[in-house]
Design a protein around this motif. Structure first.
Motif, PDB file in Angstrom:
ATOM      1  N   GLY A 187     -39.415  12.335 -28.143  1.00  0.00           N
ATOM      2  CA  GLY A 187     -39.709  10.788 -27.909  1.00  0.00           C
ATOM      3  C   GLY A 187     -40.873  10.504 -27.307  1.00  0.00           C
ATOM      4  O   GLY A 187     -41.703   9.557 -27.445  1.00  0.00           O
ATOM      5  N   VAL A 188     -41.200  11.319 -26.234  1.00  0.00           N
ATOM      6  CA  VAL A 188     -42.643  11.158 -25.324  1.00  0.00           C
ATOM      7  C   VAL A 188     -43.031  12.651 -24.959  1.00  0.00           C
ATOM      8  O   VAL A 188     -42.489  13.640 -25.254  1.00  0.00           O
ATOM      9  N   VAL A 189     -44.062  12.489 -24.639  1.00  0.00           N
ATOM     10  CA  VAL A 189     -44.762  13.942 -24.224  1.00  0.00           C
ATOM     11  C   VAL A 189     -44.091  14.469 -22.689  1.00  0.00           C
ATOM     12  O   VAL A 189     -44.056  13.679 -21.901  1.00  0.00           O
ATOM     13  N   PRO A 190     -43.531  15.679 -22.657  1.00  0.00           N
ATOM     14  CA  PRO A 190     -43.140  16.296 -21.507  1.00  0.00           C
ATOM     15  C   PRO A 190     -43.842  15.999 -20.347  1.00  0.00           C
ATOM     16  O   PRO A 190     -43.213  15.902 -19.267  1.00  0.00           O
TER      17      PRO A 190
ATOM     18  N   TRP B 161     -34.562  22.421 -20.349  1.00  0.00           N
ATOM     19  CA  TRP B 161     -35.504  22.367 -19.453  1.00  0.00           C
ATOM     20  C   TRP B 161     -34.773  23.228 -18.202  1.00  0.00           C
ATOM     21  O   TRP B 161     -35.496  23.669 -17.365  1.00  0.00           O
ATOM     22  N   SER B 162     -33.338  23.183 -18.024  1.00  0.00           N
ATOM     23  CA  SER B 162     -32.625  23.829 -17.227  1.00  0.00           C
ATOM     24  C   SER B 162     -33.029  25.366 -17.259  1.00  0.00           C
ATOM     25  O   SER B 162     -32.858  26.062 -16.129  1.00  0.00           O
TER      26      SER B 162
ATOM     27  N   LEU C 230     -42.872  26.394 -18.062  1.00  0.00           N
ATOM     28  CA  LEU C 230     -43.030  25.228 -18.970  1.00  0.00           C
ATOM     29  C   LEU C 230     -43.237  25.696 -20.392  1.00  0.00           C
ATOM     30  O   LEU C 230     -42.807  25.380 -21.554  1.00  0.00           O
ATOM     31  N   ARG C 231     -43.999  26.886 -20.741  1.00  0.00           N
ATOM     32  CA  ARG C 231     -44.255  27.660 -21.757  1.00  0.00           C
ATOM     33  C   ARG C 231     -42.888  27.984 -22.517  1.00  0.00           C
ATOM     34  O   ARG C 231     -42.925  27.701 -23.769  1.00  0.00           O
ATOM     35  N   GLU C 232     -41.922  28.432 -21.833  1.00  0.00           N
ATOM     36  CA  GLU C 232     -40.824  28.476 -22.543  1.00  0.00           C
ATOM     37  C   GLU C 232     -39.905  27.380 -22.930  1.00  0.00           C
ATOM     38  O   GLU C 232     -39.396  27.229 -24.216  1.00  0.00           O
ATOM     39  N   PHE C 233     -40.082  26.335 -22.260  1.00  0.00           N
ATOM     40  CA  PHE C 233     -39.715  24.946 -22.671  1.00  0.00           C
ATOM     41  C   PHE C 233     -40.483  24.604 -23.843  1.00  0.00           C
ATOM     42  O   PHE C 233     -39.451  24.113 -24.882  1.00  0.00           O
ATOM     43  N   THR C 234     -41.507  24.484 -24.018  1.00  0.00           N
ATOM     44  CA  THR C 234     -42.196  23.939 -25.070  1.00  0.00           C
ATOM     45  C   THR C 234     -41.674  24.896 -26.266  1.00  0.00           C
ATOM     46  O   THR C 234     -41.746  24.319 -27.464  1.00  0.00           O
ATOM     47  N   ARG C 235     -41.773  26.160 -26.103  1.00  0.00           N
ATOM     48  CA  ARG C 235     -41.362  26.989 -27.223  1.00  0.00           C
ATOM     49  C   ARG C 235     -40.154  26.953 -27.942  1.00  0.00           C
ATOM     50  O   ARG C 235     -39.864  26.705 -28.898  1.00  0.00           O
TER      51      ARG C 235
ATOM     52  N   GLY D  66     -43.553  15.710 -16.421  1.00  0.00           N
ATOM     53  CA  GLY D  66     -43.131  17.196 -16.010  1.00  0.00           C
ATOM     54  C   GLY D  66     -41.905  17.061 -15.130  1.00  0.00           C
ATOM     55  O   GLY D  66     -41.595  17.984 -14.267  1.00  0.00           O
ATOM     56  N   ARG D  67     -40.746  16.076 -15.468  1.00  0.00           N
ATOM     57  CA  ARG D  67     -39.706  15.896 -14.697  1.00  0.00           C
ATOM     58  C   ARG D  67     -38.599  15.098 -15.479  1.00  0.00           C
ATOM     59  O   ARG D  67     -39.246  14.786 -16.670  1.00  0.00           O
TER      60      ARG D  67
END
Length: 368
Positions: A101-104, A348-349, A354-359, A176-177
């Motif tokens: 829904g939003v940009v991380p 996220w946890s 961050l690259r892992e989260f976006t993947r 970022g949070r």
């Protein structure tokens, strides 16, 4: 998987088939940094004029639109196909298609605004809202016999908007949070002056008068800029429910479509039978609770007036829907795996960087 049981009966109201259509908005992100990638025009070029995909408000967004469907299976095939081909084209450029829904991370303001006269005018009139936009939603269209009946449907959808938001909330990570909200998109989106719940208008003339008053008063640019959480579409003969976040997976979107279809069918039947509209108080409070706490938020049961959790109200919602079997199966899966917001928080946890989260987000976006 099959989108619904083979025995699914298409939703009808007084023998009329209710058509379905879905608009899904997506983010384009850099796989290495998680930042937005304003490459939507290049993705469209690669897609070679695919009619179901178009530019959105920001150049790091794309919107997909299904055809006019009559069954949940048709919807599921369309949304998965559109996600797949859009993700493939995005990957060819080295980027990721993400349903959130939003940009991380942070939004870049108006520097990524799509080059379109209407978007430019929106940014000029509402600079603060536009700069913080770039949010992504899921819009479900249900065909209706008349605008007059459509206004009656809107009044009867009001008690269920918060539950639809709680079930589809998918934007907990921003700047970022972890924001501590399930739908941060809702909080951002409600900064637009016309992003409000529909009222229980007495007829279509009252609805049109409310729309025109918002435009004349400067709270909306035009009819397309009326951002009611559910509205009469200004372009199609449909009721358009807009409260939902962009759904993480195709199955989540399918659940939203099935719920909205069932609620609209029930509302049409009640309106034609002349049943009174249920009293619905504290809608804004219920929506804010759903956006903040998701299925654990408090809401008022429209039948009893008692306070309960959104999670518990889903049983009442199922009782309202005639063709409840496919909805019940999809709801069971959601309760087992968690809402999009819950799954995002788990990613996220889990992600070491961050690259892992976006993947992980991108993988879920095209999973089916």
């Amino acid at each position: 998987m099959s989108a619904s049981p083979s025995a699914e009966a298409s939703a009808r109201s007084h023998g009329e088939l209710l058509t379905l259509g879905v608009e899904e908005e997506f983010l384009l992100l850099d796989a290495a940094t998680g930042e937005v990638a304003p490459v939507a025009p290049q993705v469209l070029t690669l897609l070679g004029g695919e009619p179901g995909i178009k530019l959105e408000f920001m150049r790091y967004q794309l919107e997909t639109t299904t055809g006019i469907c009559t069954t949940l299976d048709e919807v599921y095939r369309d949304i998965t196909r559109l996600r797949e081909i859009t993700a493939d084209a995005t990957a060819q450029l080295g980027y990721l298609l993400v349903a959130s829904g939003v940009v991380p991370l942070s939004v870049p303001g108006l520097s990524a605004l799509t080059d379109d006269p209407r978007y430019g005018e929106l940014a000029r009139r509402y600079p603060l809202q536009a700069a913080g936009c770039g949010t992504c939603a899921c819009h479900v269209h249900i065909g209706i016999p008349s605008r007059e009946l459509g206004v009656q449907v809107l009044a009867r959808l009001r008690p269920w908007l918060a539950t639809l938001l709680a079930l589809t909330a998918n934007s907990p990570i921003a700047d970022g949070r972890d924001t501590s909200w399930s739908s941060w998109r809702y909080r951002r989106w409600c900064q637009w002056p016309s992003a409000i719940p529909p009222r229980a208008w007495r007829d279509v003339r009252a609805y049109d008068a409310a729309v025109h008053n918002l435009i004349r008063g400067g709270r909306a640019l035009d009819e397309r800029g009326i951002y009611f959480h559910a509205r009469l579409s200004p372009r199609y003969p449909t009721v358009e429910v807009r409260i939902m976040d962009a759904c993480l997976t195709s199955e989540d979107t399918l659940l939203a479509v099935a719920l909205v279809r069932g609620l609209v069918a029930a509302a049409l039947d009640e309106a034609r039978r002349g049943l009174p509209v249920e009293h619905c108080g504290r809608i804004a409070a219920g929506l804010a609770s759903a956006a903040r706490h998701g299925l654990d938020g408090q809401v008022t049961d429209p039948h009893t007036g008692c306070a309960l959790r959104q999670r518990d109200l889903t049983n009442a919602l199922l009782n309202r829907i005639t063709d409840a079997e496919p909805v019940a199966q999809l709801l069971d899966r959601l309760h087992t795996h968690g809402t999009g917001a819950a799954r995002q928080r788990a990613m996220w946890s889990k992600a070491a960087e961050l690259r892992e989260f976006t993947r992980l987000l991108a993988e879920a976006t095209r999973a089916h």
